[in-house]
Design a protein around this motif. Structure first.
Motif, short mmCIF file in Angstrom:
data_model
loop_
_atom_site.label_atom_id
_atom_site.label_comp_id
_atom_site.label_asym_id
_atom_site.label_seq_id
_atom_site.Cartn_x
_atom_site.Cartn_y
_atom_site.Cartn_z
N TYR A 285 54.91 46.74 32.07
CA TYR A 285 53.46 46.77 32.29
C TYR A 285 53.07 45.80 33.41
O TYR A 285 53.56 44.67 33.45
CB TYR A 285 52.72 46.37 31.02
N ARG A 286 52.20 46.26 34.27
CA ARG A 286 51.66 45.39 35.32
C ARG A 286 50.21 45.79 35.60
O ARG A 286 49.83 46.95 35.46
CB ARG A 286 52.48 45.48 36.61
N ALA A 287 49.41 44.81 36.01
CA ALA A 287 48.02 45.08 36.39
C ALA A 287 48.02 45.72 37.76
O ALA A 287 47.67 45.10 38.77
CB ALA A 287 47.22 43.79 36.37
N ASP A 288 48.43 46.97 37.81
CA ASP A 288 48.62 47.66 39.08
C ASP A 288 47.66 48.84 39.18
O ASP A 288 47.05 49.28 38.19
CB ASP A 288 50.07 48.17 39.18
N GLU A 289 47.54 49.39 40.37
CA GLU A 289 46.67 50.54 40.60
C GLU A 289 47.28 51.80 39.97
O GLU A 289 48.49 51.90 39.75
CB GLU A 289 46.47 50.77 42.10
N TYR A 290 46.40 52.75 39.67
CA TYR A 290 46.83 54.05 39.17
C TYR A 290 46.61 55.06 40.28
O TYR A 290 45.51 55.55 40.52
CB TYR A 290 46.02 54.43 37.93
N ASP A 291 47.69 55.35 41.03
CA ASP A 291 47.57 56.28 42.14
C ASP A 291 48.87 57.06 42.28
O ASP A 291 49.71 57.05 41.38
CB ASP A 291 47.21 55.55 43.44
N MET B 45 46.95 36.79 36.62
CA MET B 45 46.39 37.99 36.02
C MET B 45 46.39 39.17 36.98
O MET B 45 46.20 40.32 36.58
CB MET B 45 44.96 37.71 35.55
N GLN B 46 46.63 38.91 38.27
CA GLN B 46 46.67 40.01 39.23
C GLN B 46 47.87 40.92 38.98
O GLN B 46 47.84 42.10 39.29
CB GLN B 46 46.73 39.46 40.65
N ASP B 47 48.95 40.37 38.43
CA ASP B 47 50.15 41.15 38.19
C ASP B 47 50.48 41.29 36.72
O ASP B 47 51.08 42.29 36.30
CB ASP B 47 51.36 40.52 38.90
N THR B 48 50.14 40.30 35.91
CA THR B 48 50.62 40.23 34.53
C THR B 48 49.48 40.44 33.55
O THR B 48 48.38 39.92 33.73
CB THR B 48 51.28 38.86 34.28
N LEU B 49 49.76 41.16 32.48
CA LEU B 49 48.79 41.40 31.41
C LEU B 49 49.10 40.44 30.26
O LEU B 49 50.00 40.68 29.45
CB LEU B 49 48.88 42.86 30.94
N PHE B 50 48.37 39.32 30.21
CA PHE B 50 48.54 38.34 29.15
C PHE B 50 47.76 38.77 27.91
O PHE B 50 46.76 39.48 27.98
CB PHE B 50 48.08 36.95 29.61
N ILE B 51 48.22 38.30 26.74
CA ILE B 51 47.62 38.64 25.47
C ILE B 51 46.85 37.44 24.92
O ILE B 51 47.35 36.32 24.92
CB ILE B 51 48.70 39.09 24.46
N ASP B 52 45.63 37.68 24.47
CA ASP B 52 44.84 36.62 23.84
C ASP B 52 45.42 36.28 22.46
O ASP B 52 45.94 37.16 21.76
CB ASP B 52 43.38 37.07 23.69
N PRO B 53 45.33 34.99 22.03
CA PRO B 53 44.80 33.87 22.82
C PRO B 53 45.85 33.33 23.79
O PRO B 53 47.06 33.43 23.52
CB PRO B 53 44.48 32.84 21.73
#
Length: 370
Positions: free
Chosen positions: A214-220, A171-179
Motif C-alpha cells: 500500500y502507498r499513498a499513490d495516484e490511481y491512474d 504521509m506522502q508515501d506511507t499510510l500510517f494507522i492511528d494512533p
C-alpha cells in the motif's frame, strides 16, 4: 387323505373331476389377472399355488385312486398346475414391467426445461502471474515467505536502513494507522517479510515474498494505491552480485522467454549496496524504435528498454539489524511489481483494468498467460 379305494367310484373323488380342476384353474387365472401390484400377486400366488391351495389339496387325493385311474388324473392335475404356474409367471413379468414403467414416469426429469446458464468465472491474471513467478523460485529450491499487511514501522523502515527522516516515511508515501504512537502502518513493500525471515529462520535463507502493498499513490493508468510485489532474499556464505545477476536472468527468461535480454543500471536503495535497476528489452519494438521518429513505440516510449525492478547486495547494516554476522554471511535482494509485470507480458495499457472486477478481462488473458 382318503384311504385306498380298490373299487373306483368317481363320486368319491369329485374334486379331481375335469370340471372341478378346470374351475380351480379358472379361479387362479382370474385372481392373477385381477392382481395389479406385486403384493397383490404374491397373495394370489400363495392362495392358488401354495400348500393349502385348492389344486394342492386336490392333488393329494390322487393317492386314493385305484391304479387304473391314477395315470389319467395325474396327467390332468399336472397340466392344470402347469397352466397356473405359467400364467403366474407371465403375470409377474407384466406387473414388474408396469411398475418399472410407472416409477420411471414418476421419477422422470425433463431435461428440455429451460434453465438460466450461470456464467463461469476465471482466475484473475494478477494472482495467476504471482503464482507463476513464485513457482519459478520454488523450482530452484527457494521457499515462499509471507507476512502481515499491517506492519510495524521498525520492520518496514528501521530494520531496512531507512533513516528517520527518509522521504518514504512521510504521509506522502506511507499510510500510517492511528494512533501514531503505535507505530503501525500498511506495508509499503514486502521487504519486511525478508527481515522477518532473517529474524525467525535458520541460515542460509532463500525466500521469495509475494504479497499486497500500500502507498499513498495516484490511481491512474500506471499507478495504483494498492498493488502487488514479489521480492526475493538470499543470504548465505559467499553470496556475490554475480549470483544475483544469474538468478534474475534465469527468472526473466523463464517468465518472458529464453531470448529475453536484461540491462543493469547503477541505482540506490537504503537496504542494498551496491544497488541496481533491472530493465527488460522492450517486448514490442525490441529496441528498434530508438532514434526512429517514424516508428515510435508506446510501450517503451521509444527508449528500447522497460524498467522492471530494483535489486542489489544486502547492506551489512540490514544483516546486523536482523542479528546476522555480516562478516560471515552476505546476500542479495530484489523486488518488482507483479501488476506491472502482467502489463509487460500482455501489452496492457491501463493498470486500472486489473482492479475493475470485469470477468471478461480475466478471461481475455487466460489466467495471465501471454
Amino acid at each position: 387323505m382318503s384311504g385306498p379305494n380298490s373299487s373306483y367310484d368317481p363320486v368319491q373323488v369329485a374334486s379331481l373331476s375335469e370340471e372341478n380342476v378346470e374351475a380351480m384353474v379358472a379361479e387362479a387365472l382370474r385372481a392373477f389377472s385381477e392382481a395389479t401390484t406385486v403384493a397383490e400377486l404374491k397373495q394370489a400366488r400363495i392362495t392358488h399355488t401354495g400348500d393349502r391351495s385348492p389344486l394342492a389339496l386336490a392333488n393329494r387325493e390322487i393317492g386314493a385312486l385305484p391304479p387304473e385311474a391314477k395315470r389319467e388324473v395325474g396327467k390332468r392335475m399336472g397340466q392344470a398346475r402347469g397352466r397356473v404356474n405359467q400364467a403366474l409367471k407371465e403375470r409377474e413379468t407384466e406387473i414388474s414391467a408396469a411398475e418399472l414403467e410407472r416409477r420411471l414416469a414418476e421419477e422422470k426429469v425433463d431435461v428440455t426445461l429451460p434453465t438460466e446458464l450461470v456464467t463461469q468465472g476465471a482466475v484473475h491474471p494478477v494472482p495467476a502471474v504471482m503464482d507463476l513467478m513464485s513457482d519459478i523460485f520454488v523450482a530452484m529450491g527457494w521457499e515462499i515467505a509471507e507476512g502481515p499487511e499491517l506492519e510495524a514501522e521498525w520492520l518496514n523502515f528501521d530494520a531496512l536502513n531507512f533513516i528517520p527522516d527518509h522521504p518514504a516515511r512521510t504521509m506522502q508515501d506511507t499510510l500510517f494507522i492511528d494512533p501514531p504512537e503505535h507505530n503501525l502502518l500498511l506495508r509499503t513493500h514486502t521487504s519486511p517479510v525478508q527481515a522477518r525471515s532473517l529474524l525467525t529462520r535458520e541460515l542460509p535463507v532463500y525466500v521469495v515474498c509475494p504479497g499486497r502493498v500500500y502507498r499513498a499513490d495516484e490511481y491512474d493508468a500506471t499507478h495504483l494505491p494498492v498493488f502487488n510485489q514479489i521480492e526475493g532474499l538470499a543470504v548465505d556464505k559467499g553470496i556475490t552480485f554475480g549470483n544475483l545477476r544469474g538468478t534474475l536472468e534465469h527468472f526473466a527468461r523463464e517468465l518472458f522467454g529464453q531470448d529475453m535480454v536484461l540491462r543493469w543500471r547503477p541505482s540506490y536503495f537504503p537496504f542494498t549496496e551496491p544497488s541496481a535497476e533491472v530493465d527488460l528489452l522492450c517486448f514490442n519494438c525490441h529496441g528498434t524504435s530508438v532514434g526512429d521518429p517514424d516508428n515510435p513505440c508506446r510501450m517503451c516510449k521509444s527508449e528500447g528498454w522497460i524498467e522492471w525492478g530494483g535489486c542489489g547486495v544486502v547492506n551489512p547494516r540490514v544483516l546486523e539489524a536482523c542479528g546476522v554476522d555480516s562478516s560471515v554471511y552476505s546476500g542479495f535482494a530484489f523486488g518488482m511489481g507483479v501488476d506491472r509485470t502482467l502489463m509487460f507480458r500482455n501489452n496492457l495499457s491501463d493498470l486500472r483494468d486489473t482492479v475493475q472486477g470485469d470477468v471478461r478481462f480475466s478471461r481475455s488473458l487466460v489466467g495471465g498467460a501471454r
